[in-house]
Motif scaffolding. Structure first.
Motif, PDB file in Angstrom:
ATOM      1  N   VAL A   1      -4.663  -5.894  -4.007  1.00  0.00           N
ATOM      2  CA  VAL A   1      -4.377  -4.848  -3.013  1.00  0.00           C
ATOM      3  C   VAL A   1      -3.775  -3.627  -3.704  1.00  0.00           C
ATOM      4  CG1 VAL A   1      -2.943  -4.251  -1.026  1.00  0.00           C
ATOM      5  CG2 VAL A   1      -4.111  -6.460  -1.098  1.00  0.00           C
ATOM      6  N   TYR A   2      -2.853  -3.882  -4.642  1.00  0.00           N
ATOM      7  CA  TYR A   2      -2.251  -2.788  -5.408  1.00  0.00           C
ATOM      8  C   TYR A   2      -3.305  -2.038  -6.218  1.00  0.00           C
ATOM      9  CZ  TYR A   2      -0.251  -0.870  -9.708  1.00  0.00           C
ATOM     10  OH  TYR A   2       0.029  -0.072 -10.770  1.00  0.00           O
ATOM     11  N   MET A   3      -4.184  -2.773  -6.917  1.00  0.00           N
ATOM     12  CA  MET A   3      -5.199  -2.128  -7.760  1.00  0.00           C
ATOM     13  C   MET A   3      -6.201  -1.340  -6.931  1.00  0.00           C
ATOM     14  SD  MET A   3      -4.465  -2.589 -10.890  1.00  0.00           S
ATOM     15  CE  MET A   3      -5.981  -1.871 -11.476  1.00  0.00           C
ATOM     16  N   VAL A   4      -6.612  -1.878  -5.784  1.00  0.00           N
ATOM     17  CA  VAL A   4      -7.546  -1.156  -4.911  1.00  0.00           C
ATOM     18  C   VAL A   4      -6.903   0.128  -4.401  1.00  0.00           C
ATOM     19  CG1 VAL A   4      -8.709  -1.230  -2.664  1.00  0.00           C
ATOM     20  CG2 VAL A   4      -8.894  -3.177  -4.225  1.00  0.00           C
ATOM     21  N   THR A   5      -5.614   0.044  -4.045  1.00  0.00           N
ATOM     22  CA  THR A   5      -4.910   1.225  -3.527  1.00  0.00           C
ATOM     23  C   THR A   5      -4.779   2.304  -4.600  1.00  0.00           C
ATOM     24  OG1 THR A   5      -3.625  -0.186  -2.039  1.00  0.00           O
ATOM     25  CG2 THR A   5      -2.817   2.037  -2.406  1.00  0.00           C
ATOM     26  N   THR A   6      -4.333   1.918  -5.801  1.00  0.00           N
ATOM     27  CA  THR A   6      -4.114   2.917  -6.852  1.00  0.00           C
ATOM     28  C   THR A   6      -5.428   3.502  -7.360  1.00  0.00           C
ATOM     29  OG1 THR A   6      -2.848   3.368  -8.853  1.00  0.00           O
ATOM     30  CG2 THR A   6      -4.116   1.345  -8.850  1.00  0.00           C
ATOM     31  N   THR A   7      -6.505   2.694  -7.372  1.00  0.00           N
ATOM     32  CA  THR A   7      -7.808   3.205  -7.809  1.00  0.00           C
ATOM     33  C   THR A   7      -8.383   4.170  -6.778  1.00  0.00           C
ATOM     34  OG1 THR A   7      -8.203   1.127  -8.980  1.00  0.00           O
ATOM     35  CG2 THR A   7     -10.101   2.549  -8.612  1.00  0.00           C
TER      36      THR A   7
ATOM     37  N   VAL B   1       0.842  -1.210   0.000  1.00  0.00           N
ATOM     38  CA  VAL B   1       0.000   0.000   0.000  1.00  0.00           C
ATOM     39  C   VAL B   1       0.871   1.252   0.000  1.00  0.00           C
ATOM     40  CG1 VAL B   1      -1.718   1.306   1.307  1.00  0.00           C
ATOM     41  CG2 VAL B   1      -1.905  -1.188   1.139  1.00  0.00           C
ATOM     42  N   ILE B   2       1.881   1.290   0.864  1.00  0.00           N
ATOM     43  CA  ILE B   2       2.731   2.476   0.986  1.00  0.00           C
ATOM     44  C   ILE B   2       3.519   2.708  -0.300  1.00  0.00           C
ATOM     45  CG2 ILE B   2       4.700   3.468   2.205  1.00  0.00           C
ATOM     46  CD1 ILE B   2       3.703   1.997   4.713  1.00  0.00           C
TER      47      ILE B   2
ATOM     48  N   THR C   1       2.742   1.810  -3.343  1.00  0.00           N
ATOM     49  CA  THR C   1       1.817   2.272  -4.385  1.00  0.00           C
ATOM     50  C   THR C   1       1.505   3.756  -4.224  1.00  0.00           C
ATOM     51  OG1 THR C   1       0.824   0.057  -4.453  1.00  0.00           O
ATOM     52  CG2 THR C   1      -0.410   1.854  -5.475  1.00  0.00           C
ATOM     53  N   VAL C   2       1.241   4.160  -2.976  1.00  0.00           N
ATOM     54  CA  VAL C   2       0.919   5.575  -2.715  1.00  0.00           C
ATOM     55  C   VAL C   2       2.123   6.465  -3.018  1.00  0.00           C
ATOM     56  CG1 VAL C   2       0.311   7.226  -0.910  1.00  0.00           C
ATOM     57  CG2 VAL C   2      -0.876   5.031  -1.034  1.00  0.00           C
ATOM     58  N   LEU C   3       3.325   6.029  -2.619  1.00  0.00           N
ATOM     59  CA  LEU C   3       4.523   6.832  -2.881  1.00  0.00           C
ATOM     60  C   LEU C   3       4.747   7.023  -4.383  1.00  0.00           C
ATOM     61  CD1 LEU C   3       7.075   5.477  -0.243  1.00  0.00           C
ATOM     62  CD2 LEU C   3       5.858   7.650  -0.216  1.00  0.00           C
ATOM     63  N   VAL C   4       4.561   5.950  -5.150  1.00  0.00           N
ATOM     64  CA  VAL C   4       4.753   6.053  -6.598  1.00  0.00           C
ATOM     65  C   VAL C   4       3.722   6.997  -7.201  1.00  0.00           C
ATOM     66  CG1 VAL C   4       4.657   4.790  -8.775  1.00  0.00           C
ATOM     67  CG2 VAL C   4       5.861   3.812  -6.830  1.00  0.00           C
ATOM     68  N   ARG C   5       2.476   6.890  -6.742  1.00  0.00           N
ATOM     69  CA  ARG C   5       1.436   7.783  -7.288  1.00  0.00           C
ATOM     70  C   ARG C   5       1.723   9.242  -6.938  1.00  0.00           C
ATOM     71  NH1 ARG C   5      -3.180   5.599  -9.709  1.00  0.00           N
ATOM     72  NH2 ARG C   5      -3.445   7.799 -10.190  1.00  0.00           N
ATOM     73  N   PHE C   6       2.242   9.488  -5.749  1.00  0.00           N
ATOM     74  CA  PHE C   6       2.631  10.858  -5.395  1.00  0.00           C
ATOM     75  C   PHE C   6       3.822  11.322  -6.241  1.00  0.00           C
ATOM     76  CE2 PHE C   6       0.284  10.743  -1.272  1.00  0.00           C
ATOM     77  CZ  PHE C   6      -0.345  11.972  -1.402  1.00  0.00           C
ATOM     78  N   ALA C   7       4.747  10.412  -6.537  1.00  0.00           N
ATOM     79  CA  ALA C   7       5.927  10.775  -7.322  1.00  0.00           C
ATOM     80  C   ALA C   7       5.562  11.192  -8.743  1.00  0.00           C
ATOM     81  CB  ALA C   7       6.912   9.605  -7.348  1.00  0.00           C
ATOM     82  N   ILE C   8       4.562  10.543  -9.326  1.00  0.00           N
ATOM     83  CA  ILE C   8       4.181  10.882 -10.697  1.00  0.00           C
ATOM     84  C   ILE C   8       3.057  11.917 -10.741  1.00  0.00           C
ATOM     85  CG2 ILE C   8       4.870   8.622 -11.562  1.00  0.00           C
ATOM     86  CD1 ILE C   8       1.962   7.813 -11.652  1.00  0.00           C
TER      87      ILE C   8
END
Length: 445
Positions: free
Chosen positions: A241-247, A41-42, A44-51
Motif C-alpha cells: 500500500v505504501y509503495m503504490v501510494t508513493t509511486t 496512505v495519508i 505517505t502523501v504527507l511525507v512526500r509533500f514535505a520533501i
C-alpha cells in the motif's frame, strides 16, 4: 541502520498514530479496519509533500547544470588529449570559474537526494516493523505510541480482505492473491509510466541511438519496473500500500515537473516554451505597440515619460506574474531596463522559458555587456593622420623651447663663475641682506 535512523522512525510512528486517531475522531471506526489503511496512505502523501521542496531544489540544480553543458563541452574540447598536470589544473580552474559565474554547483543536485533517502527509508521501516513489534521480536518494545496492542490492530486490518501483514505466498485463496497481483501490476505500470515520462518528455533527444547513455536509459526504463515485480512478491500488504501510494505520487509529481520546470531542450520544454510564449505575447505585443506610440507622442517630456514607464511596468508585471514569468530583477536595474526585457519577450521569439535560470543569464549578460563597454571606453582611440601630425609638431615645438631654456641657464652659470663663482641666487640673497641691514641702521640713528 535502524539504530541510526531510530529518532526519525519514532517521529514517523508518532505522526502515523496521530493521523489514525484524527481519523477515528471524525468517525472512522477504531480498532482493525480501514482507519489504519487510510493512515498509511495519508502519512505517505504527507511525507512526500514535505520533501517536495528538496525535490524541486534538486530538479533546479540539475537544470542549471544542463544549461552549462555547451560551455562545459567547450572547456573539455579545449583540453582534450592534454594529460599534463598544468593542463588539468587549468581545466579545473576554468570549470570552477564557470560554476561560480552561473551560481551552480555539481553537488547541489546530490544533497537533496541524500536528505530524501534516509527519510523514505525510515518511513519504510515504520511499516516494516509493525509485525515485529506485535510479536515482540523488534529491537525496541515500541515505537513511541505504537505499542504491541496498536501493532496488533494494524496487522489485523485488511485491504479487500487481505491482511496488512500478509504476503502473496502467505495469502490464502485465489481471490486474495488476485488482489496482490492487481496491486503489483498497478505498481509496475505506474513506475514504467513515470520513467517513460521522465526519459521521453523531460530529456533532450540524442541523435545517436547507439549512444551508451541512451541505451542505458532505455534499459533502466524496463529494468526498474521489473524490480518491483520481484519485491512485490515478498512485500507485506501494508508495504505494498505504501509503495503504490508513493509511486502514484511520483507519477503525478513527474507530470507536474514536465509542465512547470522541464529540462532545457526536452520535448516538454519546447511545449511549455511555445505555450507560454503564445499566451504572453497575445496580450503583451499590442500593449507595447501602444506604449511606443504614447512614448513618441510625449516628445521628450521626461516627467510624462517617467510616469508612462511606471504605469506600463506595473501593468506588465501584474500580467507577467499570472503567466509564471520570473520578475525578481536585481535592485540596481532601472524601470527602462526592465521594460526592455519585457518588450523583448513581447515582440521577439523566445529562446528560453523566463524563469529563475533565465534571470541569472540576463544578469550575467548585462554584466558582461557593461564590462565590454567600460573596456571600449578606456581603450585608446585610433588617431587620424592629421591628429598625429599636430601632436608631432607640438612635441617638436616643446622640445625646441626646452633646448633654448637649457642654453640660457648655461650662459647664466658661466657668467656667475666669472664673478667669483657666485650663482645668481646667491648674488640676489646677498643684495637683499645688505638692504635689510641698511634699513636697520637707519632706524637706530
Amino acid at each position: 541502520m535502524d539504530s541510526i535512523l531510530h529518532p526519525i522512525i519514532v517521529a514517523f510512528a508518532w505522526i502515523w498514530v496521530s493521523i489514525y486517531r484524527a481519523l477515528t475522531f471524525i468517525g472512522i471506526p477504531e480498532g482493525p479496519g480501514i482507519g489504519w489503511v487510510l493512515s498509511i496512505v495519508i502519512l505517505t502523501v504527507l511525507v512526500r509533500f514535505a520533501i517536495l521542496p528538496l525535490y524541486i531544489k534538486q530538479t533546479k540544480s540539475m537544470r542549471s547544470m544542463q544549461v552549462l553543458q555547451p560551455e562545459m563541452q567547450k572547456i573539455t574540447a579545449k583540453y582534450k588529449g592534454k594529460k599534463d598536470s598544468v593542463s588539468r589544473q587549468r581545466q579545473s580552474e576554468e570549470t570552477m570559474a564557470l560554476y561560480k559565474k552561473h551560481g551552480a554547483s555539481p553537488y547541489a543536485s546530490c544533497l537533496p537526494l541524500l536528505v530524501q533517502m534516509p527519510i523514505l527509508f525510515a518511513l519504510y521501516r515504520v511499516f516494516y516493523s509493525v509485525s515485529q513489534i506485535m510479536d515482540g521480536t523488534y529491537g525496541y518494545d515500541a515505537l513511541g505510541p505504537l505499542n504491541a496492542a496498536l501493532a496488533s490492530d494494524v496487522v489485523d486490518s485488511t485491504v479487500f480482505g487481505v491482511g496488512l501483514s500478509q504476503t502473496l505466498s502467505t495469502t490464502p485463496g485465489i481471490g486474495h492473491k488476485a488482489v496482490f497481483i492487481v496491486l503489483i501490476a498497478f505498481l509496475v505500470g505506474m513506475q514504467f509510466l513515470t520513467m517513460r515520462l521522465s526519459m521521453k518528455k523531460n530529456m533532450a533527444p540524442n541523435p545517436d541511438p547507439n549512444n551508451p547513455m541512451v541505451r542505458s536509459q532505455k534499459t533502466m526504463m524496463y529494468i526498474m519496473p521489473l524490480m518491483f515485480v520481484f519485491t512485490g512478491f515478498i512485500f507485506q500488504m501494508g508495504l505494498l500500500v505504501y509503495m503504490v501510494t508513493t509511486t502514484t505520487f511520483g507519477f503525478f509529481q513527474q507530470v507536474w515537473v514536465n509542465r512547470t520546470m522541464p529540462n532545457p531542450g526536452s520535448p516538454a520544454f519546447e511545449d511549455l516554451l511555445s505555450h507560454r510564449e503564445a499566451h504572453f505575447q497575445k496580450w503583451a505585443a499590442p500593449t507595447f505597440e501602444s506604449y511606443e506610440k504614447q512614448y513618441a507622442a510625449l516628445d521628450g517630456d521626461e516627467e510624462a515619460i517617467a510616469s508612462l514607464q511606471s504605469e506600463t511596468l506595473a501593468s506588465v508585471e501584474k500580467h507577467a506574474g499570472r503567466q509564471h514569468i520570473y520578475r525578481k530583477f536585481p535592485d540596481d536595474w532601472t524601470i527602462s531596463e526592465k521594460l526592455g526585457v519585457y518588450r523583448t519577450l513581447a515582440l521577439e521569439p523566445w529562446k528560453s522559458i523566463p524563469d529563475e535560470i533565465w534571470m541569472k543569464q540576463l544578469v550575467i549578460a548585462k554584466a558582461s555587456k557593461e564590462q565590454v563597454e567600460a573596456a571600449r571606453k578606456n581603450r585608446p582611440k585610433k588617431l587620424s593622420r592629421e591628429q598625429r601630425m599636430r601632436i608631432a609638431e607640438r612635441e617638436r615645438v616643446e622640445r625646441e623651447a626646452a633646448e633654448k631654456r637649457a642654453q640660457r641657464n648655461a650662459k647664466k652659470s658661466a657668467s656667475s663663475s666669472s664673478k667669483g663663482g657666485l650663482t645668481p641666487e646667491e648674488i640676489e640673497r646677498r643684495r637683499q641682506q645688505r638692504r635689510k641691514e641698511s634699513r636697520n641702521q637707519g632706524k637706530k640713528s
